[in-house]
Design a protein around this motif. Structure first.
Motif, PDB file in Angstrom:
ATOM      1  N   GLY A   1       0.820  -1.217   0.000  1.00  0.00           N
ATOM      2  CA  GLY A   1       0.000   0.000   0.000  1.00  0.00           C
ATOM      3  C   GLY A   1       0.846   1.256   0.000  1.00  0.00           C
ATOM      4  O   GLY A   1       0.512   2.250  -0.650  1.00  0.00           O
ATOM      5  N   GLN A   2       1.983   1.204   0.724  1.00  0.00           N
ATOM      6  CA  GLN A   2       2.875   2.376   0.758  1.00  0.00           C
ATOM      7  C   GLN A   2       3.521   2.595  -0.617  1.00  0.00           C
ATOM      8  O   GLN A   2       3.617   3.730  -1.097  1.00  0.00           O
ATOM      9  CB  GLN A   2       3.946   2.189   1.827  1.00  0.00           C
ATOM     10  CG  GLN A   2       3.370   2.239   3.245  1.00  0.00           C
ATOM     11  CD  GLN A   2       4.251   1.558   4.274  1.00  0.00           C
ATOM     12  OE1 GLN A   2       5.273   0.955   3.939  1.00  0.00           O
ATOM     13  NE2 GLN A   2       3.853   1.644   5.529  1.00  0.00           N
ATOM     14  N   ALA A   3       3.948   1.492  -1.240  1.00  0.00           N
ATOM     15  CA  ALA A   3       4.552   1.594  -2.579  1.00  0.00           C
ATOM     16  C   ALA A   3       3.531   2.148  -3.578  1.00  0.00           C
ATOM     17  O   ALA A   3       3.862   2.964  -4.446  1.00  0.00           O
ATOM     18  CB  ALA A   3       5.053   0.220  -3.030  1.00  0.00           C
TER      19      ALA A   3
ATOM     20  N   ASP B   1      -4.335   3.921 -12.696  1.00  0.00           N
ATOM     21  CA  ASP B   1      -4.860   2.584 -12.976  1.00  0.00           C
ATOM     22  C   ASP B   1      -5.016   1.844 -11.654  1.00  0.00           C
ATOM     23  O   ASP B   1      -4.026   1.460 -11.027  1.00  0.00           O
ATOM     24  CB  ASP B   1      -3.889   1.843 -13.916  1.00  0.00           C
ATOM     25  CG  ASP B   1      -4.583   0.697 -14.628  1.00  0.00           C
ATOM     26  OD1 ASP B   1      -5.783   0.468 -14.381  1.00  0.00           O
ATOM     27  OD2 ASP B   1      -3.918   0.027 -15.435  1.00  0.00           O
ATOM     28  N   GLU B   2      -6.237   1.677 -11.229  1.00  0.00           N
ATOM     29  CA  GLU B   2      -6.564   1.016  -9.963  1.00  0.00           C
ATOM     30  C   GLU B   2      -5.732   1.567  -8.809  1.00  0.00           C
ATOM     31  O   GLU B   2      -4.990   0.840  -8.149  1.00  0.00           O
ATOM     32  CB  GLU B   2      -6.365  -0.493 -10.080  1.00  0.00           C
ATOM     33  CG  GLU B   2      -7.333  -1.102 -11.074  1.00  0.00           C
ATOM     34  CD  GLU B   2      -7.137  -2.591 -11.245  1.00  0.00           C
ATOM     35  OE1 GLU B   2      -6.719  -3.243 -10.277  1.00  0.00           O
ATOM     36  OE2 GLU B   2      -7.406  -3.081 -12.335  1.00  0.00           O
ATOM     37  N   PRO B   3      -5.854   2.878  -8.548  1.00  0.00           N
ATOM     38  CA  PRO B   3      -4.965   3.509  -7.564  1.00  0.00           C
ATOM     39  C   PRO B   3      -5.135   3.005  -6.140  1.00  0.00           C
ATOM     40  O   PRO B   3      -4.200   3.090  -5.359  1.00  0.00           O
ATOM     41  CB  PRO B   3      -5.336   4.991  -7.655  1.00  0.00           C
ATOM     42  CG  PRO B   3      -6.730   5.006  -8.183  1.00  0.00           C
ATOM     43  CD  PRO B   3      -6.805   3.836  -9.120  1.00  0.00           C
ATOM     44  N   THR B   4      -6.301   2.487  -5.801  1.00  0.00           N
ATOM     45  CA  THR B   4      -6.482   2.096  -4.396  1.00  0.00           C
ATOM     46  C   THR B   4      -6.440   0.590  -4.197  1.00  0.00           C
ATOM     47  O   THR B   4      -6.734   0.111  -3.098  1.00  0.00           O
ATOM     48  CB  THR B   4      -7.798   2.661  -3.817  1.00  0.00           C
ATOM     49  OG1 THR B   4      -8.895   2.130  -4.565  1.00  0.00           O
ATOM     50  CG2 THR B   4      -7.833   4.165  -3.870  1.00  0.00           C
ATOM     51  N   ALA B   5      -6.036  -0.158  -5.250  1.00  0.00           N
ATOM     52  CA  ALA B   5      -5.919  -1.612  -5.094  1.00  0.00           C
ATOM     53  C   ALA B   5      -4.906  -1.896  -3.996  1.00  0.00           C
ATOM     54  O   ALA B   5      -3.805  -1.345  -3.991  1.00  0.00           O
ATOM     55  CB  ALA B   5      -5.474  -2.236  -6.410  1.00  0.00           C
ATOM     56  N   GLY B   6      -5.283  -2.708  -3.042  1.00  0.00           N
ATOM     57  CA  GLY B   6      -4.340  -3.123  -1.999  1.00  0.00           C
ATOM     58  C   GLY B   6      -4.181  -2.144  -0.855  1.00  0.00           C
ATOM     59  O   GLY B   6      -3.368  -2.375   0.035  1.00  0.00           O
TER      60      GLY B   6
END
Ligand code: ATP
Length: 308
Positions: free
Chosen positions: A137-139, A158-163
């Protein structure tokens, strides 16, 4: 909505061998708009985004970004757009701060701007951590920082909040909303999350099998569906078969591990009648009732349950 277009895509197509990844997509995104592309795995979201970003050439169709074709990628254009891609790899053996300062330096920006963006993304306490030691999440947040450090006019995510964990996700929503509302940045993001699209986007394109099924404000999509109510209850309260017989107008979904566990969901435009029948059967225990969501829109457009 501003009249000037940030993006115009007309009938773009892209095949990988036998797979028609993008099958005639046309989109217009206005300057200042927050635009979402929503769809399941393999819908063609990333390929569409890559074509618009100029990272991939379409087999056919026309694209214009900020009034110019996205390829060849000119320096002037790169200064104006920000791109965050899935699975970004960082320069090796750099800390988070060094990483983002390197990006800032590429744009001839001071180190203080890099530090400001680290702060904005809640990464200040990880500034001295090597990027390979950052959590997923930090990366992910650092990769977004690298995409926004130069304050682009147009940002692709592109899927910025995945994970991301729920808190980091909401913090990032605030950052993105701020960029859009305060700085006037046009944002285009792909997502699997209905709530994210509903919360952030002025308009949402729902994609499936390489096509855009609808592109409208979330509220319009939901309103057009005509007041579907979702009634969920423990599967043990009523068998799915019985529910289908009792409520032939409704869509009944059963998520059952065994017939006695899991959830039964009834989507109906006649909630009062359904609830009255359930009450008569003493089946109200554990029941929840919700209004229409983008998920219902997706279901009605594609005829199948949303599976991220
Ligand atoms: P996800 O949500 O999984 O990221 P997506 O909607 O972004 O999916 P794309 O990545 O655009 O979808 O993929 C669309 C289709 O094209 C899929 O069937 C995928 O397998 C295929 N595809 C994507 N990239 C390539 C490639 N480089 N080579 C071959 N096929 C590809």
């Amino acid at each position: 909505m501003p009249m000037q277009a940030a993006i115009v895509a007309e009938d773009i197509r892209k095949a990988y061998g036998p797979t028609q990844a993008v099958d005639g997509v046309s989109l217009t995104v206005a300057r200042g708009e927050f635009f979402g592309i929503l769809g399941p795995n393999g819908a063609g979201k990333t390929t569409t985004l890559e074509i618009v970003e100029g990272l991939r050439r379409p087999d056919s169709g026309r694209v214009e970004v900020l009034g110019q074709p996205p390829t060849p990628r000119t320096r002037g254009m790169l200064r104006r757009i920000g791109v965050q891609i899935q699975g970004l790899t960082f320069f090796e053996r750099l800390t988070a701060r060094e990483q983002i300062r390197t990006f800032a330096a590429l744009y001839k920006l001071p180190a203080s701007r890099a530090d400001e963006v680290l702060e904005m993304l809640g990464l200040t306490d990880k500034a001295d951590t090597l990027t390979e030691r950052l959590s997923g999440g930090q990366a992910q947040r650092l990769s977004i920082g690298c995409a926004i450090v130069h304050a682009p006019e147009l940002l692709f995510l592109d899927e910025p909040t995945a994970g991301l964990d729920p808190q980091a996700r909401r913090n990032l929503w605030d950052v993105l909303r701020g960029l859009n509302e305060r700085d006037g940045c046009t944002v285009v993001l792909t997502t699997h999350y209905m709530d994210e699209a509903e919360e952030l986007c002025h308009r949402v394109a729902i994609m499936d099998t390489g096509r855009v099924l609808r592109a409208d404000p979330p509220a319009t999509l939901i309103r057009d569906l005509g007041g579907v109510t979702r009634i969920s209850m423990p599967a043990a309260a009523l068998a799915a078969e019985q529910a289908r017989k009792l409520f032939p107008e409704a869509v009944v979904d059963a998520e059952e591990e065994t017939p006695t566990t899991g959830t039964l969901t009834i989507r109906t435009t006649e909630p009062a009648a359904v609830l009255a029948e359930l009450a008569a059967r003493d089946a109200l225990r554990g029941l929840s009732v919700r209004g229409t969501t983008l998920e219902d829109v997706f279901l009605s457009l594609t005829g199948r349950e949303y599976r991220a």
